[in-house]
Design an enzyme around this catalytic site. Structure first.
Site: not given
Length: 157
Positions: A77, A103
Site C-alpha cells: 500500500e 499494519c
C-alpha cells in the site's frame, strides 16, 4: 455469464500483483482506485534501485531492523500511495484493495491521506502472530470503512 464486480477484479489484480514481489517472507499486492478507475498499483519490496531480496538473499530475505522487520521493504500500500503521490494523483476519497490488512504505520498514512475504504484479503495480525489487527482497529476508530474481502478466487503462484 455473470460479470465480475469491480471489487472482485481489483482484489484479483492485487493478488496477481503480489506475485511480482521480491520479498522472501510475504508477497502482498495493492490496488488504489477512485470512481471505478485504477489510479495506482503496488506490491511489497525494496525501493527501486536497491536490492531485490529474493536475488541477493534468496534463503533468508533482507537483513532485519531492530524490531525484526524487513530493513528494505516498502509495504504494497505504501508503494501504491507513493507512486500516486509522485504522479500528482489525488488520493483523498480513494478505495484501497490490499491482500494483507494494513499494519498500524500504513493505517496512519491511509487515514491521513483521506482514503475512504480499505478492502483486505488476509489478516496482518494472523500473519505476524499478533493479538489484533492494530491497523484495522485504527482505521475503524477514525471512520475509515474497512472490510475483509471473501469473494475472490485463490491464485496459484
Amino acid at each position: 455469464m455473470n460479470k465480475p464486480s469491480f471489487d472482485e477484479i481489483y482484489m484479483e489484480l492485487a493478488q496477481n500483483l503480489a506475485r511480482k514481489s521480491h520479498c522472501v517472507k510475504a508477497k502482498v499486492g495493492a490496488v488504489l482506485t477512485k470512481d471505478t478507475r485504477i489510479v495506482s498499483l503496488g506490491y511489497n519490496g525494496p525501493p527501486a534501485g536497491t536490492h531485490n531480496c529474493d536475488e541477493v538473499w534468496p534463503g533468508t530475505g533482507c537483513p532485519r531492523d531492530s524490531k525484526g522487520s524487513c530493513s528494505l521493504a516498502l509495504h504494497a500500500e505504501q508503494n501504491a500511495i507513493l507512486y500516486a503521490s509522485k504522479n500528482n494523483v489525488v488520493i483523498e476519497g480513494c478505495t484501497l484493495y490490499v491482500t494483507l490488512s494494513p499494519c498500524l504505520a500504513c493505517a496512519r498514512v491511509i487515514y491521513t491521506l483521506g482514503i475512504k475504504k480499505v478492502y483486505f484479503l488476509s489478516s496482518y495480525a494472523e500473519f505476524k502472530g499478533l493479538p489484533t489487527d492494530e491497523g484495522v482497529d485504527f482505521l475503524l476508530k477514525f471512520g475509515v470503512e474497512v472490510e475483509q474481502y471473501h469473494n475472490v478466487k485463490e491464485m496459484a503462484d
